[in-house]
Design an enzyme around this catalytic site. Structure first.
Site, PDB file in Angstrom:
ATOM      1  N   GLY A 187      32.485  34.609  51.754  1.00  0.00           N
ATOM      2  CA  GLY A 187      33.441  33.426  52.096  1.00  0.00           C
ATOM      3  C   GLY A 187      34.952  33.882  53.122  1.00  0.00           C
ATOM      4  CB  ILE A 223      38.559  35.760  50.256  1.00  0.00           C
ATOM      5  CG1 ILE A 223      39.749  34.757  49.568  1.00  0.00           C
ATOM      6  CG2 ILE A 223      39.223  36.954  49.303  1.00  0.00           C
ATOM      7  CD1 ILE A 223      39.922  34.182  48.462  1.00  0.00           C
ATOM      8  CB  ALA A 233      35.524  36.901  42.498  1.00  0.00           C
ATOM      9  NE  ARG A 234      38.946  31.448  39.323  1.00  0.00           N
ATOM     10  CZ  ARG A 234      40.417  31.748  40.287  1.00  0.00           C
ATOM     11  NH1 ARG A 234      40.294  33.014  40.949  1.00  0.00           N
ATOM     12  NH2 ARG A 234      40.728  30.420  40.817  1.00  0.00           N
ATOM     13  CD  GLU A 239      42.959  35.768  34.319  1.00  0.00           C
ATOM     14  OE1 GLU A 239      43.271  35.211  34.977  1.00  0.00           O
ATOM     15  OE2 GLU A 239      41.670  36.828  34.856  1.00  0.00           O
ATOM     16  CG  HIS A 255      44.597  35.865  38.073  1.00  0.00           C
ATOM     17  ND1 HIS A 255      43.509  34.441  37.972  1.00  0.00           N
ATOM     18  CD2 HIS A 255      44.559  35.545  39.111  1.00  0.00           C
ATOM     19  CE1 HIS A 255      43.271  34.091  38.154  1.00  0.00           C
ATOM     20  NE2 HIS A 255      43.140  34.370  39.547  1.00  0.00           N
TER      21      HIS A 255
END
Length: 319
Positions: A153, A155, A234-235, A263, A282
């Site tokens: 996308g 990013i 990302a995640r 996290e 993060h």
């Protein structure tokens, strides 16, 4: 008509916002709330909710069930997974919008930093400096490497923009569905088995959805070539942590992780000391570039909302 706008940034610090209601005139009433225990006003009167940034899902969704008049939920993050638990309690027709355009520069910068630090041995040098040891040697370069970006996308595109000067042998792109871009073709996710074995660096920039949770599992990692580097900006749950620990534990793969699962990573977790793993806490979007871009986005979105214009970055509409 007057309506409440909840902002996690004081309204007087954001240039270009629509004029607030005053003297009987219609317009927004700006309410500052950055996740504190007390709400700034009755959530039932909120029409435009800007979610506090980096405060976690529990804070994000706390007022949502009472927001019976809300029309827009605006995140200041590229991902929206932290607010999805609160969506079922909202009225129909609410627009969920993300912060596309806010984090591309910062996240792409960190992605390149993590790639270069991992390949060029920067963590080893830092430990050597602490120990007063001269740890010279021969280290991999990014030049001549093949890079695969998974989740192409805005990013992912920003990452590729910053890869351009580094003389990579090849950059390949993967998204949910195939398409073409100015830089070249974007392949579909189902082509990953063909693409993974030829990538030296795999960069994850995909959102967290039901389809991408544990996308990077044992089978995914098993198809990566020996010595390849996995970079996750990302995640955390996009990666199966146990599967990654298995591969890094035997030294076959290395990893650079700005996000983890769980996290924040708790003390004693094996990822902290996994061989070949570099961890940042993060901080992909947490830079000086954040506030100016976030403020511009909010001023534009709220102007569009006040004038009946088309909102930017609409992810979904509740139904």
């Amino acid at each position: 008509m007057t309506y409440d706008v909840w902002l996690p940034i004081p309204a007087d610090e954001i240039d270009g916002l629509p004029a607030p209601a005053s003297g009987g005139a219609d317009g927004p009433r700006y309410r500052f709330w950055n996740g504190g225990p007390d709400f700034p006003a009755d959530p039932a009167d909120c029409a435009f909710y800007v979610v506090p940034y980096m405060k976690g899902s529990e804070v994000a969704v706390r007022p949502m069930s009472a927001m019976g008049s809300v029309r827009v939920v605006q995140t200041l993050s590229a991902g929206t997974d932290h607010v999805t638990p609160g969506l079922p309690g909202l009225p129909a027709g609410v627009a969920l919008c993300n912060a596309k355009g806010v984090h591309e520069a910062s996240t792409a910068e960190l992605t390149l930093a993590l790639i270069l630090a991992s390949l060029r041995g920067i963590p080893r040098f830092v430990r050597g400096q602490d120990a007063e040891e001269w740890r010279d040697g021969f280290y991999p370069a990014l030049a001549d490497k093949s890079v695969l970006i998974v989740g192409y996308g805005s990013i992912g595109a920003a990452v590729e923009d910053r890869l351009a000067p580094f003389e990579c042998a090849r950059v390949e792109r993967v998204a949910r569905s195939a398409r073409t871009t100015a830089r070249g073709p974007v392949r579909a996710l189902d082509e990953l088995p063909e693409l993974l074995p030829r990538a030296d660096v795999v960069v994850l920039t995909t959102p967290l959805t039901a389809d991408t949770r544990h996308l990077v599992d044992g089978a995914f990692l098993g198809r990566m070539k020996d010595g390849a580097l996995l970079v996750n900006v990302a995640r955390g749950p996009v990666v199966d942590t146990e599967a990654l620990l298995a591969e890094t534990g035997r030294g076959r793969l290395t990893a650079a992780l700005d996000v983890t699962d769980p996290e924040p990573l708790p003390p004693g977790h094996p990822l902290w000391h996994a061989p070949g793993v570099l961890i940042s806490p993060h901080v992909g979007g947490s830079t000086s570039a954040f506030l100016p871009r976030a403020k511009r986005l909010l001023a534009d979105q709220l102007t569009r909302f006040a004038t009946g214009g088309e909102l930017r970055n609409r992810v979904l509409t509740t139904g």
